[in-house]
Write an enzyme that holds these catalytic residues in place. Structure first.
Site, PDB file in Angstrom:
ATOM      1  N   SER A 132       0.511  -1.295   0.682  1.00  0.00           N
ATOM      2  CA  SER A 132      -0.544   0.009  -0.049  1.00  0.00           C
ATOM      3  C   SER A 132       0.272   1.563   0.107  1.00  0.00           C
ATOM      4  O   SER A 132       1.661   1.271  -1.210  1.00  0.00           O
ATOM      5  CB  SER A 132      -0.872   0.148   1.053  1.00  0.00           C
TER       6      SER A 132
ATOM      7  N   HIS B  11      -7.522  -5.787  -1.197  1.00  0.00           N
ATOM      8  CA  HIS B  11      -6.447  -4.616  -0.546  1.00  0.00           C
ATOM      9  C   HIS B  11      -5.655  -5.504   0.491  1.00  0.00           C
ATOM     10  O   HIS B  11      -4.586  -5.321   0.505  1.00  0.00           O
ATOM     11  CB  HIS B  11      -6.642  -3.540   0.269  1.00  0.00           C
TER      12      HIS B  11
ATOM     13  N   ASP C  27     -10.091  -4.657  -4.281  1.00  0.00           N
ATOM     14  CA  ASP C  27      -9.042  -4.245  -3.504  1.00  0.00           C
ATOM     15  C   ASP C  27     -10.449  -2.837  -2.829  1.00  0.00           C
ATOM     16  O   ASP C  27     -10.885  -1.852  -4.245  1.00  0.00           O
ATOM     17  CB  ASP C  27      -8.186  -3.256  -3.771  1.00  0.00           C
TER      18      ASP C  27
END
Length: 262
Positions: free
Chosen positions: A116, A243, A213
């Protein structure tokens, strides 16, 4: 019992908490040649408001323990066991944390694995230290998220309140505590945007992104691949992946990717 985290001391009395194993795997002779012929070391860069005890970080730790690879996991300033306040953090400051870890805690070529926000930071570190990078692996990478996924998704009232008050709070899907978004985070993030031109990284890059996601659209990884100047770039889309990408099959896919680029 888990080992106590070590501390990397920084100027101003600050420190980063970290765990490191098998540093000797990257020992070099005086001429700089890795006589042990070990594979590159690995550094894990976590996400926004996460820490180094998450599923992926710990799975990588176990993998490196079993295979004798050099590995570092750490907490950014204001995260986990490191010093500082989360609300004081910015992309530039957290990039500097990643560079301090790369410079002071590792030797030889490294594979940076960024989850991320860590995917943004790994790119910034790769631009700053190209000679230290063997390959990059992004897990749901989120370059430019402060602008595209925060600022641009706020209505005019939220934007005005953020600018006037210096901070707003947003609910988190991963914690009972809300995310605090600061004006400094947004404004500093604009100094590090990458998806507006060519990204001059010429190392193997692998991007893994879940199509389910809900936080970072998988289209971000496709755009990122287009902006990278490297030719050795591959994007893997996981149809049912979320995610976090922290299920057992996701971890196995990550390990296979590490083996591929090593």
């Amino acid at each position: 019992m888990r080992a106590e985290a070590e501390r990397l001391h920084l100027p101003g009395g600050r420190y980063l908490a970290y765990h490191r194993r098998n540093l000797a795997a990257n020992d070099h002779e005086a001429d700089g040649i890795n006589s042990r012929r070990q594979p590159p070391g690995i550094i894990f860069l976590g996400g926004f408001a996460s820490d180094m005890t998450g599923t992926k970080a710990m799975a990588l730790d176990a993998y490196c323990a079993a295979t004798g690879r050099a590995f570092v996991r750490f907490d950014y300033s204001g995260h986990g066991q490191s010093s500082g306040k989360f609300i004081d953090g910015t992309i530039g400051a957290w990039r500097d944390d990643a560079l301090a870890v790369l410079d002071q805690l590792t030797q030889g070529p490294q594979i940076l694995i960024g989850s991320s926000m860590g995917g943004w930071l790994m790119l910034l570190a790769g631009l700053a230290r190209p000679d230290r990078i063997h390959a990059l692996i992004g897990l749901a990478p989120a370059p430019d998220f402060t602008e595209e996924l925060m600022w641009q998704t706020m209505d005019a009232g939220m934007q005005q309140r953020l600018m006037q008050e210096g901070r707003i709070e947003e609910p988190s899907a991963y914690s009972d505590d809300p995310y605090v978004i600061t004006r400094a985070l947004i404004e500093d993030g604009r100094r590090h945007l990458l998806l507006q031109g060519a990204i001059h990284i010429d190392r193997p890059v692998r991007l893994i992104h879940g199509q389910a996601d809900q936080d970072v659209p998988f289209s971000v990884s496709l755009r990122l691949a287009d902006h990278l100047v490297a030719e050795d770039v591959a994007v893997t889309l996981v149809k049912d992946g979320d995610h976090r990408l922290s299920r057992q099959q996701d971890i196995e896919r990550l390990i296979m990717t590490i083996e591929e680029v090593s």
